[in-house]
Design a protein around this motif. Structure first.
Motif: not given
Length: 333
Positions: A118-131, A172-177, A203-209
């Motif tokens: 959402i922050r990327h979008h508000r700053l006028g960026r197209h969001v790339v989701l790695v997942g 960009f953001v990534t899936q956490t797993t 970091e998007s990838i979570c600590y547990a992963t």
């Protein structure tokens, strides 16, 4: 089998393994809701990707649905819980329009990814989701923003084909797993093609992963077989199988229960690696160790690579309910 006839087997048991704080919180939310409001409590989608957990919650009175329109009109007073994977914004909006009482069990680390997008979008960026396409977490993350605001990238080949309208306005953001190594390759390729692309604030990838993959990397070299306890639809569990194979295990398999093990196929192994995905309960790990004890002279070598202290509290609406060990016996043993 007599002890004298058993072949020696060393089990390299990964620590950390199994439940992460987000999964533990989500399961607690369903159990606490059942204690406070009584059955049925509806759950949209599997609360976590593990049939043993889902069936245990069903036995307590949880009813699982894929969409909230499956909830009968005369049960609209019953709570509905959203799964740990997160949901598109349209789901709570639909729940409110139907006057449903809902409890959002989205993992806080998934919610963090939502906020980053959402922050990327508000700053006028197209969001790339790695997942991975179709995964509930990816569907939920893409559903935080308007159609067309997010592009899904699954592989480095996708990066080569990606043609954004404005290459200078990407985030960009990534899936956490995901696999840490695979994600690094994809993000590296993205940055090479689009040097102005902005990273998330954290970091998007979570600590547990990360921790579970690091533990498998440490214990896989020289293992004759590596077993990962987890469900076929569990992204983080499947990634652990891949990590074990890449890190030196001769073979790696995903199993849901001890009954899944083909003992004739295992053969003369001497070293077994063992870990569990973040949605797999410890009771199944113990079940598998005992199954090997029946057939081998087992020595368990605990491989500790990290200590996890994270604890995600449940929402305020459920904090007045006491959770006992007996309440969680179906997952803790």
């Amino acid at each position: 089998m007599p002890e004298s006839d058993k072949r020696p087997l060393t089990i390299r048991l990964c620590q950390p393994r199994g439940f992460c704080a987000g999964v533990d919180r989500a399961i607690q939310i369903v159990v606490l809701a059942l204690k406070k409001y009584g059955a049925p409590v509806y759950v949209r989608h599997e609360i976590v990707h593990n049939r043993y957990v889902v069936e245990g919650l069903q036995n307590l009175g949880a009813v699982f649905v894929e969409e909230i329109d499956e909830i009968p009109a005369d049960h609209r007073h019953c709570p509905v819980v959203f799964s740990a994977h997160g949901v598109p914004k349209s789901v709570p909006r639909d729940a409110a329009e139907r006057a449903l009482f809902y409890l959002d069990a989205t993992c806080p680390l998934v919610s963090k990814v939502h906020k980053q997008a959402i922050r990327h979008h508000r700053l006028g960026r197209h969001v790339v989701l790695v997942g991975h396409a179709g995964h509930p977490e990816v569907i939920g993350t893409m559903g935080q923003l308007p159609d067309g605001a997010v592009s899904l990238i699954e592989t480095e080949e996708d990066v080569a084909r990606f043609a954004p309208a404005d290459p200078a306005a990407l985030g960009f953001v990534t899936q956490t797993t995901l696999s840490v190594d695979d994600t690094a390759g994809i993000i590296g390729a993205l940055k090479q093609r689009f040097p102005a692309m902005q990273a998330p604030a954290a970091e998007s990838i979570c600590y547990a992963t990360t921790n579970r993959q690091d533990a498998v990397k440490e214990t896989a070299p020289g293992a004759d077989l590596f077993l990962i306890v987890g469900a076929p639809n569990s992204s983080n569990s499947r990634r652990l199988v891949e990590v074990a194979e890449r890190s030196g295990a001769r073979r790696a398999l995903l199993v849901q229960r001890a009954a899944d093990i083909d003992w004739d196929e295992i053969g003369a192994i001497r070293t077994l690696g063992l870990s569990a995905g973040a949605s797999a309960p410890e009771i199944i790990v113990n079940e598998i160790i005992e199954a090997f004890r029946e057939r081998f002279d087992v020595t368990v070598d605990l491989a500790i690579t990290a200590t996890e202290t994270e604890d995600f509290p449940v929402m305020r609406a459920l904090r007045d309910v006491e959770l006992t060990r007996a309440d969680m016996a179906f997952v803790n043993g």
